[in-house]
Write an enzyme that holds these catalytic residues in place. Structure first.
Site, PDB file in Angstrom:
ATOM      1  N   ALA A  43      18.187  72.943  82.428  1.00  0.00           N
ATOM      2  CA  ALA A  43      18.450  72.593  81.021  1.00  0.00           C
ATOM      3  C   ALA A  43      18.237  71.112  80.772  1.00  0.00           C
ATOM      4  CB  ALA A  43      19.876  72.987  80.657  1.00  0.00           C
ATOM      5  N   ALA A  44      17.298  70.500  81.495  1.00  0.00           N
ATOM      6  CA  ALA A  44      17.114  69.047  81.395  1.00  0.00           C
ATOM      7  C   ALA A  44      15.989  68.639  80.462  1.00  0.00           C
ATOM      8  CB  ALA A  44      16.850  68.466  82.787  1.00  0.00           C
ATOM      9  N   GLY A  45      15.142  69.583  80.053  1.00  0.00           N
ATOM     10  CA  GLY A  45      13.933  69.236  79.312  1.00  0.00           C
ATOM     11  C   GLY A  45      14.197  68.817  77.880  1.00  0.00           C
TER      12      GLY A  45
ATOM     13  N   ARG B 296       7.532  69.874  71.840  1.00  0.00           N
ATOM     14  CA  ARG B 296       6.768  70.612  70.839  1.00  0.00           C
ATOM     15  C   ARG B 296       7.636  71.160  69.707  1.00  0.00           C
ATOM     16  NH1 ARG B 296       3.012  74.622  74.255  1.00  0.00           N
ATOM     17  NH2 ARG B 296       4.538  74.216  75.910  1.00  0.00           N
TER      18      ARG B 296
ATOM     19  N   THR C 141      10.288  70.636  87.854  1.00  0.00           N
ATOM     20  CA  THR C 141      11.258  71.655  88.260  1.00  0.00           C
ATOM     21  C   THR C 141      11.657  71.529  89.722  1.00  0.00           C
ATOM     22  OG1 THR C 141       9.372  73.139  88.630  1.00  0.00           O
ATOM     23  CG2 THR C 141      10.505  73.308  86.509  1.00  0.00           C
TER      24      THR C 141
ATOM     25  N   SER D 153      16.048  79.662  83.553  1.00  0.00           N
ATOM     26  CA  SER D 153      15.621  78.679  82.557  1.00  0.00           C
ATOM     27  C   SER D 153      16.600  78.697  81.393  1.00  0.00           C
ATOM     28  CB  SER D 153      14.210  79.006  82.052  1.00  0.00           C
ATOM     29  OG  SER D 153      13.277  78.932  83.101  1.00  0.00           O
TER      30      SER D 153
ATOM     31  N   ASP E  12      16.157  77.954  78.415  1.00  0.00           N
ATOM     32  CA  ASP E  12      15.561  78.243  77.108  1.00  0.00           C
ATOM     33  C   ASP E  12      15.032  79.667  77.026  1.00  0.00           C
ATOM     34  OD1 ASP E  12      13.434  78.030  78.828  1.00  0.00           O
ATOM     35  OD2 ASP E  12      12.205  76.785  77.517  1.00  0.00           O
TER      36      ASP E  12
ATOM     37  N   ASN F 264       4.160  84.479  85.952  1.00  0.00           N
ATOM     38  CA  ASN F 264       5.371  83.907  86.531  1.00  0.00           C
ATOM     39  C   ASN F 264       6.317  83.515  85.400  1.00  0.00           C
ATOM     40  OD1 ASN F 264       7.289  82.472  88.001  1.00  0.00           O
ATOM     41  ND2 ASN F 264       6.039  80.618  88.070  1.00  0.00           N
TER      42      ASN F 264
ATOM     43  N   ALA G 167      52.581  84.104  30.425  1.00  0.00           N
ATOM     44  CA  ALA G 167      51.197  83.645  30.352  1.00  0.00           C
ATOM     45  C   ALA G 167      51.125  82.250  29.726  1.00  0.00           C
ATOM     46  CB  ALA G 167      50.362  84.623  29.549  1.00  0.00           C
TER      47      ALA G 167
END
Length: 475
Positions: free
Chosen positions: A10-12, A16, A81, A107, A109, A182, A436
């Protein structure tokens, strides 16, 4: 030594996405990408056996996942990785901890990954006595992905992983014969993995250490590398753009709708509803088009939620009718209540059994007792309203004095007339009436009638005299 640990990458940054947030902190299906993956992994191992590798905006990721109880490993420089797993190895050494016998690498993501698929990867890994097991998939179009080459079509053993840019002209000419990709999800024998990490090099155009190179190192060393295919391609695909992320979001939400319908929930036009994966709905409930159910919302059986209503983190009992356009935010509604249309229940609103909250009524931190009714154009804030109470049209609890909020209490079976203002702090005792149009500033005893109006004065002929003056002024 424990048999299994899990590492989540989870480092990326996710460049994009064109977003200032870390990629894994984007949400699909009402939950953060990384939370989806952690929740799936927690079905196999406890949080104490999980390492989450963080890097880009690490503090934000750590804070968002702090309640999961997982361990965090900092990859200060994102050098690939393979480098991420080198950081995991160093973290074990620095802590003087014995790593688990095997590691599964996920991963952060890939939110559609299922616990069943992770378990199948693990079972295949142990059954095949493999040093490395690769989770694969077979998409219609494999372009852009690394391909997995098996030793033979029927063999579980892998000969090589070939990146797209390294495919030969002959392989590119026959894409249908080389479609297994992969996924980037693996199982490793930990001791063998850590030994191989020391042999990784970064002699490539990106200058990074790739985990895929471990497969070649292990094969050359005579170790057993095998593959197992996931049932669904969507399950193992990540998202590199917002458009791809919305594809995953749609898949998750459709799966949630399908699961609810299979459990007896009627959903008209399921392509139009927005239902988070964390939502629960009882059988024989009907959801009309364009309903949104978000967060930890829970809805009972035999309810009907009409179009354009939004419920977030709210609990609804059995047999409740929610008419069009209602908004519920962190509210509780008991059985057989009727809401709306266009009612707004704000946080800490609790609506009692059989109660009615009608057109354009807003509640905030308010209790409405069993069988009580507030059917028209009212604001009930910081209010404790008993059972069997009638709240007339346009009633307002004046709860804020400019500095503090105060509570209004209305006892059982009381009647609050239309267009009354109840100025808190105030107590209207049971069986009381408020006439009222009254402004009530003092407590009302049980059984009393409270009037807070100014005296009406009629001036005969006043209108005619006014018109005469106006006519004279124009002359």
């Amino acid at each position: 030594m424990d048999a299994l640990g899990i590492v989540v990458m989870a480092a990326g940054k996710g460049t994009r996405l064109k977003s200032s947030r870390p990629k894994v902190l984007h949400a699909v299906g009402g939950k953060l990408l990384l939370q989806h993956v952690i929740d799936a992994a927690l079905q196999l191992v406890p949080a104490s056996a999980m390492q989450v590798v963080i890097g880009h905006q690490a503090d934000l990721v750590r804070e968002a996942m702090a309640n999961t109880g997982v361990h965090f490993v900092l990859q200060a420089q994102q050098l690939g990785t393979g480098h991420a797993l080198q950081c995991v190895k160093q973290a074990y050494l620095a802590a003087g901890a014995i790593p688990p016998e095997n590691l599964i690498v996920l991963s952060g993501d890939v939110p559609l990954i299922r616990p069943e698929t992770i378990d199948r990867l693990w079972q295949t890994h142990t059954r095949e006595s493999a040093a490395m097991t690769i989770l694969t998939a077979v998409p219609e179009n494999p372009s852009g992905y690394g391909r997995v080459l098996r030793k033979s079509p029927s063999s579980a053993e892998v000969r090589a992983i070939v990146e797209q840019k390294s495919l030969t002209p002959e392989q590119l000419a026959h894409p249908d014969q080389l479609r297994e990709i992969n996924s980037g999800i693996y199982a490793f024998r930990t001791e063998t993995l850590f030994r191989s990490l020391d042999a990784l090099t970064n002699t490539n155009s990106a200058g990074e250490f790739y985990l895929t190179d471990v497969a070649a190192l292990l094969t050359e060393a005579g170790e057993r590398v095998v593959a197992v295919a996931a049932d669904s391609v969507d399950e193992v695909l990540g998202a590199n753009t917002i458009a791809e992320m919305m594809h995953l979001d749609a898949a998750l939400r459709r799966a949630t709708a399908d699961r609810l319908m299979a459990a007896g929930v009627t959903i008209f036009r399921p392509d139009t509803v927005v239902i988070d994966s964390t939502v629960a709905v009882g059988p024989d409930t009907v959801l009309e088009p364009y309903v949104q159910l978000l967060g930890n919302t829970r809805i009972g059986s035999h309810c009907r939620v009409r179009s354009y209503s939004t419920l977030e983190n709210s609990t609804v009992g059995d047999g409740v009718l929610i008419r069009n356009g209602c908004i519920l935010d962190s509210a509780e509604v008991a059985a057989n209540a009727v809401l709306g249309p266009y009612a707004h229940l704000r946080p800490q609103s609790r609506i009692g059994e059989g109660a009615h909250v009608g057109n354009f009524v807003e509640t905030k931190k308010a209790v409405l007792g069993a069988g009580s009714k507030a059917n028209h154009l009212s604001y009930l804030g910081d209010a404790e309203i008993g059972a069997g109470v009638n709240i007339g049209a346009g009633v307002i609890t004046c709860n804020y004095d400019g500095a503090n909020k105060h509570v209004t209490r209305v006892g059982d079976r009381s009647f609050i007339g239309s267009d009354s203002t109840l100025v808190a702090p105030l107590s209207v005792e049971p069986d009381s009436y408020v006439a009222a149009g009254s402004c009530i500033t003092e407590n009302v005893p049980s059984g009393a009638l409270a009037l807070g109006r100014s005296r009406q004065v009629n001036k005969p002929g006043w209108a005619q005299r006014l018109k005469a003056k106006q006519k004279e002024a124009k002359a």
